[in-house]
Design a protein around this motif. Structure first.
Motif, mmCIF file in Angstrom:
data_model
loop_
_atom_site.group_PDB
_atom_site.id
_atom_site.type_symbol
_atom_site.label_atom_id
_atom_site.label_comp_id
_atom_site.label_asym_id
_atom_site.label_seq_id
_atom_site.Cartn_x
_atom_site.Cartn_y
_atom_site.Cartn_z
ATOM 1 N N LEU A 63 -1.019 -1.074 2.076
ATOM 2 C CA LEU A 63 -1.084 -2.361 1.337
ATOM 3 C C LEU A 63 -1.802 -3.411 2.172
ATOM 4 O O LEU A 63 -1.818 -3.531 3.377
ATOM 5 C CB LEU A 63 0.394 -2.963 1.406
ATOM 6 N N LYS A 87 6.265 -7.123 -16.156
ATOM 7 C CA LYS A 87 6.405 -6.795 -14.823
ATOM 8 C C LYS A 87 6.769 -7.870 -13.814
ATOM 9 O O LYS A 87 6.924 -8.975 -14.400
ATOM 10 C CB LYS A 87 4.750 -6.753 -14.246
ATOM 11 N N ASP A 133 2.403 3.407 0.524
ATOM 12 C CA ASP A 133 0.817 2.919 0.151
ATOM 13 C C ASP A 133 0.465 2.183 1.487
ATOM 14 O O ASP A 133 1.084 1.559 2.322
ATOM 15 C CB ASP A 133 1.191 1.891 -1.073
ATOM 16 N N SER A 137 -2.868 5.341 -1.819
ATOM 17 C CA SER A 137 -1.516 5.763 -1.843
ATOM 18 C C SER A 137 -1.755 6.678 -0.353
ATOM 19 O O SER A 137 -2.636 7.617 -0.417
ATOM 20 C CB SER A 137 -1.136 6.887 -2.859
ATOM 21 N N ARG A 155 7.227 0.889 -1.438
ATOM 22 C CA ARG A 155 7.398 -0.160 -2.528
ATOM 23 C C ARG A 155 8.981 -0.229 -2.443
ATOM 24 O O ARG A 155 9.834 0.571 -2.283
ATOM 25 C CB ARG A 155 6.800 0.311 -3.677
ATOM 26 N N LYS A 188 -2.808 -3.441 -3.366
ATOM 27 C CA LYS A 188 -2.769 -1.852 -2.954
ATOM 28 C C LYS A 188 -4.111 -1.286 -2.598
ATOM 29 O O LYS A 188 -4.944 -1.428 -3.499
ATOM 30 C CB LYS A 188 -2.054 -0.950 -3.926
ATOM 31 N N TRP A 243 2.188 -6.611 -5.387
ATOM 32 C CA TRP A 243 1.961 -5.126 -4.711
ATOM 33 C C TRP A 243 0.558 -4.558 -5.259
ATOM 34 O O TRP A 243 -0.328 -3.947 -4.539
ATOM 35 C CB TRP A 243 3.070 -4.288 -4.975
ATOM 36 N N ASP A 244 0.719 -4.389 -6.606
ATOM 37 C CA ASP A 244 -0.603 -3.717 -7.132
ATOM 38 C C ASP A 244 -1.940 -4.417 -6.827
ATOM 39 O O ASP A 244 -2.923 -3.771 -6.982
ATOM 40 C CB ASP A 244 -0.219 -3.591 -8.872
ATOM 41 N N ASN A 281 6.080 -6.189 -8.246
ATOM 42 C CA ASN A 281 5.067 -5.354 -8.625
ATOM 43 C C ASN A 281 3.676 -5.900 -8.872
ATOM 44 O O ASN A 281 2.682 -4.964 -8.613
ATOM 45 C CB ASN A 281 5.548 -4.495 -9.698
ATOM 46 N N LYS A 282 3.686 -7.152 -9.300
ATOM 47 C CA LYS A 282 2.187 -7.435 -9.733
ATOM 48 C C LYS A 282 1.363 -7.564 -8.411
ATOM 49 O O LYS A 282 0.166 -7.288 -8.371
ATOM 50 C CB LYS A 282 2.294 -8.914 -10.498
#
Lengths: 201, 467
Positions: free
Chosen positions: B25, B3, B23, B17, B163, B14, B10-11, B7-8
């Motif tokens: 955030l 990754k 999303d 959804s 995203r 988060k 972001w996840d 994306n790390k």
């Protein structure tokens, strides 16, 4: 279809063409006109430096032309609204009377800011934009109907397909473009995320 | 497949959804300044809402403050005074940390965040200013937002956001003398265009990027937005950790060791996936100068301005408009163009290393008699540090004005402005028409050392001949 009174499904009205690419937010509203604690009055300042010379006399600009007065749909070129994150830019355009913008492409923060205040920012290819701008220049009284669900911009003369980001479309159609209420809802999860992330005490 | 950092982070942030592509955030750090916040605070008042997590907000004044006689109130400009009073009142009413005019930490929001240790790897940052991308230098996801979103972050500490894709920009080779971070980013924007980053975050990578200091990385990430990218970042490494250690708001002791482990884990995996990759070799680069009205209209100082017949068909219209505004002729040399104003400062290049690099050029020389030259530190701490090192005297002895901290002539919301058609050599980030306060004023972007060279030569000059 949403029953939310804030839902924006269509925009009707005459149009105003603004030819040219890379029209940045400093041209839309120069920084020195941001010296205010409200957005009120910004409609008069939109494109200020391009519409008026330093002495205040009007210059040749579509936003000064009587024939486009009262237009609801702004038709622009490529990379419109690039530059700063100032929401004053779409606010000034909206307060001039514009309710939707059709362009070849947009600066990303600008497009997001349009959605945040309920202005659809739709895209179409270069040739379509060129044809629309010419059509409006030749017939400024022509009425258009932007149908967001169908993604079409129609008039007696012409109907074209337009694109819009799925997130913006969903938010406008559902009436959730003002994101505050939606974001206030997940309080427990927000607290959980806050607790597990570093903070600055 | 591994990754990437985007994306790390972001996840990790988060919350939910909101729709298929959008999303909610969480925003770890919210930076607030006087220009884009008053309407947001007003919205909270109208709804009777508090600021959700006041400890996650840091505020200051930078855009409208004059850079001379900064402490003399009320300001002569009623509108500026009104805005200043609004942020003083708002931060007091809502209980927010505020580095105002009475604070030693006042300065440009993108300079004081990092220097106080608020900006850290692996966090999300938002600010009502497009140059928030600056903070990506630390491996944070940092986004410029509008005022409605400032309202959202104040009230909920979250944003409704889509995203982004990630484009890796790999800068190989080595950086020759006289080539600075500003040259690298101006070259990237010239290569990829002002729309090259639409829909993307830029991950700046490769040996040249990781060889840069934190301040230089901030310069690169700062101008991601000029390349159309809403965010830009560099993966955190030892340089990042060394910079952060001991800053007022950095973790301390054992917590710092734990934090470093977390920060390392947030960096892109070696086998991370990217949506696009662009490679650039810095070895043969020249110092960059913009000649036009978009940040993408940049060339090496030893090059000639493009002919209309040479530019891409899609660039003809903006090229014509640029020549019309700038008053240059196609095919002309950029070197030797006589300047009227030299400006060193801004969130792009208003840090201590920028003034050191410029001072090295200026030392023992004089600003050309027809040039008005300003050196404006980005923060009070930068100003103090420069004065301790005697840099202020180098500038003033050469004929520069040494000013107080603020955004100054980058966007001219304060008394620092171009007059008429003045041509400015500027270390700031935008050469848009009217940007520096005159609708007919003209801006050429370049590194602080190049601005210093232009100031002493009175015209665009190749700094490599002066160092």
């Amino acid at each position: 279809m949403s029953n939310n009174p804030a839902a924006i499904t269509a925009v009707q009205g005459t149009a105003i063409p603004l030819p040219g690419n890379d029209v940045d937010t400093d041209r839309i509203i120069p920084a020195r006109y941001l010296r205010s604690v409200t957005f009120e009055g910004l409609g008069a300042e939109v494109f200020k430096d391009e519409r008026f010379n330093d002495e205040g006399s009007p210059k040749s600009h579509p936003f000064n032309e009587e024939k486009y007065a009262g237009a609801a749909i702004l038709i622009v070129g490529r990379n419109f609204g690039c530059g700063s994150s100032r929401e004053h830019a779409p606010q000034a355009i909206m307060r001039f009377g514009i309710k939707a913008i059709i362009g070849e492409s947009f600066g990303e923060i600008f497009a997001g800011n349009c959605t945040s205040i309920g202005i659809p920012a739709c895209t179409a290819d270069e040739q379509t934009i060129d044809e629309l701008q010419k059509l409006v220049q030749n017939n400024p009284q022509l009425n258009f109907d932007l149908d967001l669900e169908a993604q079409t911009l129609s008039s007696e003369e012409k109907s074209v397909a337009v694109d819009i980001s799925p997130a913006a479309k969903t938010a406008l159609l559902a009436g959730t473009w003002n994101t505050l209420d939606e974001l206030l809802q997940n309080e427990a999860v927000i607290e959980e995320v806050h607790q597990r992330l570093p903070s600055f005490v | 497949m591994g990754k990437n950092l985007f994306n790390k982070v972001w996840d990790l942030h988060k919350v939910a959804s909101l729709s298929e592509t959008r999303d909610q955030l969480f925003i770890g750090l919210h930076l607030v300044h006087e220009v884009t916040s008053p309407q947001a605070f007003q919205a909270l008042r109208e709804r009777g809402l508090p600021v959700k997590y006041p400890q996650r907000t840091v505020s200051t004044v930078d855009h409208i403050v004059p850079t001379q006689n900064q402490l003399i109130r009320p300001y002569r400009d009623d509108l500026a005074e009104q805005m200043l009073q609004a942020i003083e009142q708002n931060t007091s009413d809502f209980g927010l940390r505020f580095y105002g005019l009475d604070s030693d930490s006042q300065g440009i929001v993108h300079i004081i965040g990092p220097e106080n240790g608020f900006t850290q790897p692996g966090i999300t940052i938002a600010c009502g200013d497009s140059h928030t991308s600056t903070h990506g230098a630390f491996g944070a996801l940092a986004f410029g937002i509008g005022t409605s979103q400032v309202r959202d972050v104040l009230a909920t500490q979250t944003l409704a956001f889509e995203r982004l894709q990630v484009k890796k920009i790999d800068v190989a080779g080595s950086c020759p003398d006289g080539i600075f971070a500003k040259d690298i980013i101006l070259r990237i924007i010239a290569d990829l265009g002002v729309m090259g980053g639409l829909g993307y975050a830029y991950e700046f990578a490769g040996p040249v990027i990781h060889g840069l200091s934190m301040e230089e990385r901030m310069t690169v990430c700062n101008m991601s937005i000029e390349g159309g990218a809403r965010a830009g970042y560099v993966n955190p490494d030892q340089t990042t950790f060394d910079y952060l250690e001991g800053r007022p708001f950095s973790p301390k002791g054992e917590k710092f060791t734990e934090a470093v482990a977390h920060w390392q884990a947030m960096a892109s995996d070696p086998d991370a996936d990217y949506d696009d990759v662009y490679q650039l070799d810095a070895t043969s680069m020249s110092p960059m100068v913009t000649w036009g009205i978009t940040p993408g209209q940049g060339i090496g100082v030893d090059q000639n301005m493009p002919r209309l017949s040479e530019v891409d068909e899609t660039e003809v219209e903006i090229t014509q408009k640029a020549y019309e505004h700038m008053g240059f002729d196609e095919g002309q040399k950029i070197e030797g163009q006589k300047i009227d104003v030299a400006f060193i400062g801004s969130c792009t290049n208003g840090r201590i290393s920028d003034f050191r690099a410029a001072a090295e050029v200026v030392k023992g020389r004089k600003v050309a008699s027809h040039v008005k030259a300003l050196a404006v530190p980005g923060s009070r701490k930068v100003k103090l540090q420069a004065e301790e090192e005697g840099l202020d005297r180098i500038f003033t002895e050469a004929g520069f004005e040494w000013r107080e901290a603020g955004c100054s002539m980058c966007l001219a919301m304060n008394p620092d402005k171009l007059v008429g058609r003045q041509l400015s050599a500027s270390s700031s980030n935008r050469n848009f028409i009217g940007r520096q306060g005159s609708s007919t004023g003209r801006t050429m972007l370049m590194s602080p050392a190049m601005v210093a060279a232009a100031a002493v030569e009175g015209a665009v000059a190749d700094v490599r001949n002066l160092i």
